[in-house]
Design an enzyme around this catalytic site. Structure first.
Site, PDB file in Angstrom:
ATOM      1  N   ASP A  11       0.867  -1.171   0.000  1.00 63.71           N
ATOM      2  CA  ASP A  11       0.000   0.000   0.000  1.00 63.71           C
ATOM      3  C   ASP A  11       0.905   1.222   0.000  1.00 63.71           C
ATOM      4  O   ASP A  11       1.656   1.449   0.953  1.00 63.71           O
ATOM      5  CB  ASP A  11      -0.888   0.031   1.252  1.00 63.71           C
ATOM      6  N   ASP A 130     -13.924  -5.413  -5.918  1.00 62.54           N
ATOM      7  CA  ASP A 130     -14.123  -5.564  -4.476  1.00 62.54           C
ATOM      8  C   ASP A 130     -15.525  -6.114  -4.261  1.00 62.54           C
ATOM      9  O   ASP A 130     -16.516  -5.441  -4.553  1.00 62.54           O
ATOM     10  CB  ASP A 130     -13.977  -4.206  -3.776  1.00 62.54           C
TER      11      ASP A 130
END
Lengths: 249, 205
Positions: A11, A130
Site C-alpha cells: 500500500d 471488491d
C-alpha cells in the site's frame, strides 16, 4: 507448466509504503522501491502496488516511485488504486508498470477498460473487483469498498473480461483483514465463468490459505499483512503450495 | 556494445533499457532511420498489439532501415511483441511483420487461460549462444504466439496445457524472446548478457 503466483501487495501513499514491511530479523522498510526489491529477491512472482491516495499531486509522486522501481526490479510490477482515466494508465505504463489495475472508475464507466485494452493490450489491463456477500450472492463495491453498487460482482467480472480486461484481481471485502482465509466460493464462481487469470485477494492468514485459493482456481494469490508483518516468508508459502502439488516457481 | 533501441513510441522502454544496461550494454534509444540502419545490435521492444506496433514502425519510417540493417548483418533482437514482429505475419490485427523470420503469429491455442500470464518453462531444443541459462522459468504476458515456426529458428519452446509455442527464436543474426527478460529475474538477466555477447562476438569476427 505455467506456475501459480504469490504476490505481496504494497500500500503506497505518494512515495511511501503506508504499512511498513517487516521482514523476519530485518529492519522496517518504508521505501516502496526497497520493499519491492526485497520481495523480488525473496521470491515474489510479481509485486502489486496499491496507490491509496488519489490526488493529482500524489499521482505524480507515485509515477516517480514506479519509475525508480521499474528500473531496478526484475519481476513484474502491477500498479493500481485511484486510476480514473486512460491517461493515468498511459502514464503508469510509461513509468514502467507492467500492468495497471482499474477498479471504481471502470465499474462506473466500463469503456475505460475497452479504451485501455485497445490502446495498450489486454495483457496490461487488470480489473480489480471488491466483492461483498449480499443476499445469496456478491455485490461489487467501489471507493475502496466503502460504497455498495447495484452490480452483481460475478456478472461484473464477466462484463469486465468482455470489455478487454486481461486479468481480474478479486478481493473479498468480507475476508479482507480478517486472516481466516480467502472467499473460496467467490473464487470458484468467478474462475469458472471467465477465461482470463484471476488473482485472489483478501483473507490470507496462513500459507495454507494461499494454497486453498490457488486450488480453488486462482492463478495467483495476493497477500499483504502476513508478509509485511514478517509472519511468513514467501518461500514458506511456496513450500506449502508445492507440498500440495501446486506448480510454483 | 551499443544496443540501439527502436523507439516507436508505443510504450515503456525503461525496464528493458535498464536490464540491457545491467547486462553490460550501452543503450541508445532512437527513431532516427540512419542510426538504426547503421546499428550493430538493434533491439525491438514490444508492447501493445502487433498491428499498432507495425503501424507505428511504418509511420516513423523504420521498417526499411531495420530490414536493411538485418540484411547487412546487424544483430536484431525482439522482445515479446517485438519478437512477433520479426515474423512474416501476425493474426493480431492481420498485419504483415518484418519477415526476417519464417512463420506466423496466431492466437495461442492450448493454454489453460488467456492471456498466458505468469512464469513458465523455457526449454532449450538445441545448443545456441543465447541458451546458456536454459532451461529456465521466465515471465510471459501475451495472448498471441508462434506455434508453426520452422524448427530451424526455434531455440527454445514453452509448454501449455495442450501443445507448446516458440519462446526463444533465432536464425543467423535475428533473434527474439516471447517472454520478458527484463522481468524474468536471474534467467532474464543471463539471457541479456548472452545477447550482448552474441552481438559482440560477431564484431570481433
Amino acid at each position: 507448466m505455467l506456475r501459480k503466483r504469490i504476490i505481496p501487495c504494497l500500500d503506497v501513499s505518494g512515495g511511501r509504503v503506508v504499512k511498513g514491511v517487516n521482514f523476519v530479523n530485518l529492519r522496517d522498510i518504508g521505501e516502496p522501491v526497497e520493499a519491492a526489491l526485497a520481495y523480488a529477491a525473496a521470491g515474489a512472482d510479481e509485486i502489486v502496488w496499491l496507490n491509496i491516495t488519489a490526488s493529482r499531486e500524489r499521482f505524480r509522486e507515485l509515477c516517480e516511485a514506479v519509475e525508480r522501481a521499474a528500473e531496478q526490479i526484475d519481476v513484474p510490477l502491477t500498479v493500481g488504486g485511484g486510476i480514473s482515466s486512460v491517461e493515468h494508465v498511459r502514464e503508469l505504463l510509461l513509468a514502467g508498470a507492467d500492468k495497471v489495475s482499474v477498479n471504481s472508475a471502470a465499474l462506473r464507466r466500463p469503456e475505460l477498460i475497452e479504451e485501455a485494452a485497445e490502446r495498450f493490450g489486454s495483457q496490461c489491463v487488470v480489473c480489480a473487483i471488491d466483492a461483498r456477500r449480499v443476499g445469496g450472492g456478491w455485490k461489487a463495491f467501489v471507493d475502496g469498498g466503502r460504497t455498495e453498487t447495484e452490480h452483481d460482482a460475478v456478472a461484473w467480472a464477466s462484463r469486465a473480461v468482455e470489455r478487454g480486461a486481461g486479468e481480474l484481481l478479486v478481493t473479498s471485502m468480507d475476508a479482507d483483514g480478517v486472516q481466516t482465509g480467502y472467499d473460496l466460493e467467490l473464487l470458484e464462481t468467478i474462475t469458472g465463468r471467465v477465461p482470463v487469470p484471476v488473482v485472489a485477494s483478501g483473507g490470507a492468514g496462513t500459507p495454507a490459505h494461499l494454497a486453498d485459493a490457488l486450488e480453488a482456481g486462482a492463478e495467483a494469490a495476493l497477500a499483504a499483512s502476513i508478509f509485511h508483518d514478517g509472519t511468513y516468508a514467501i518461500e514458506e508459502v511456496k513450500a506449502v503450495c508445492r507440498a500440495r502439488g501446486l506448480p510454483m516457481r | 556494445m551499443i544496443a540501439t533501441f527502436v523507439d516507436y513510441e508505443a510504450g515503456n522502454l525503461r525496464s528493458l533499457r535498464a536490464a540491457f544496461e545491467r547486462a553490460g550494454a550501452a543503450v541508445e534509444v532512437t527513431q532516427n532511420p540512419h542510426a538504426i540502419a547503421s546499428a550493430r545490435l538493434i533491439v525491438i521492444p514490444g508492447v501493445g498489439a502487433a498491428a499498432s506496433a507495425m503501424a507505428a514502425l511504418h509511420e516513423h519510417g523504420l521498417v526499411q532501415p531495420i530490414v536493411a540493417a538485418a540484411r547487412r548483418g546487424a544483430h536484431v533482437f525482439g522482445v515479446c511483441v517485438g519478437m512477433q514482429l520479426l515474423f512474416a505475419h501476425s493474426g493480431e490485427g492481420d498485419v504483415d511483420g518484418l519477415a526476417l523470420l519464417p512463420g506466423t503469429v496466431t492466437r495461442l491455442t492450448g493454454a489453460r487461460r488467456l492471456p498466458h500470464m505468469g512464469w513458465n518453462d523455457v526449454q532449450p531444443l538445441r545448443a545456441h549462444a543465447l541458451a546458456s541459462a536454459l532451461p529456465a522459468t521466465c515471465y510471459f504476458a501475451h495472448s498471441f504466439a508462434v506455434q508453426d515456426a520452422d524448427p530451424a529458428c526455434v531455440v527454445a519452446s514453452t509448454p501449455v496445457e495442450r501443445g507448446a509455442f516458440a519462446s526463444l527464436v533465432a536464425l543467423d543474426r535475428v533473434a527474439g524472446a516471447q517472454f520478458h527478460p527484463e522481468r524474468s529475474s536471474s534467467a532474464g538477466a543471463a539471457l541479456l548478457r548472452d545477447v550482448v555477447a552474441w552481438a559482440s562476438d560477431a564484431d570481433a569476427a
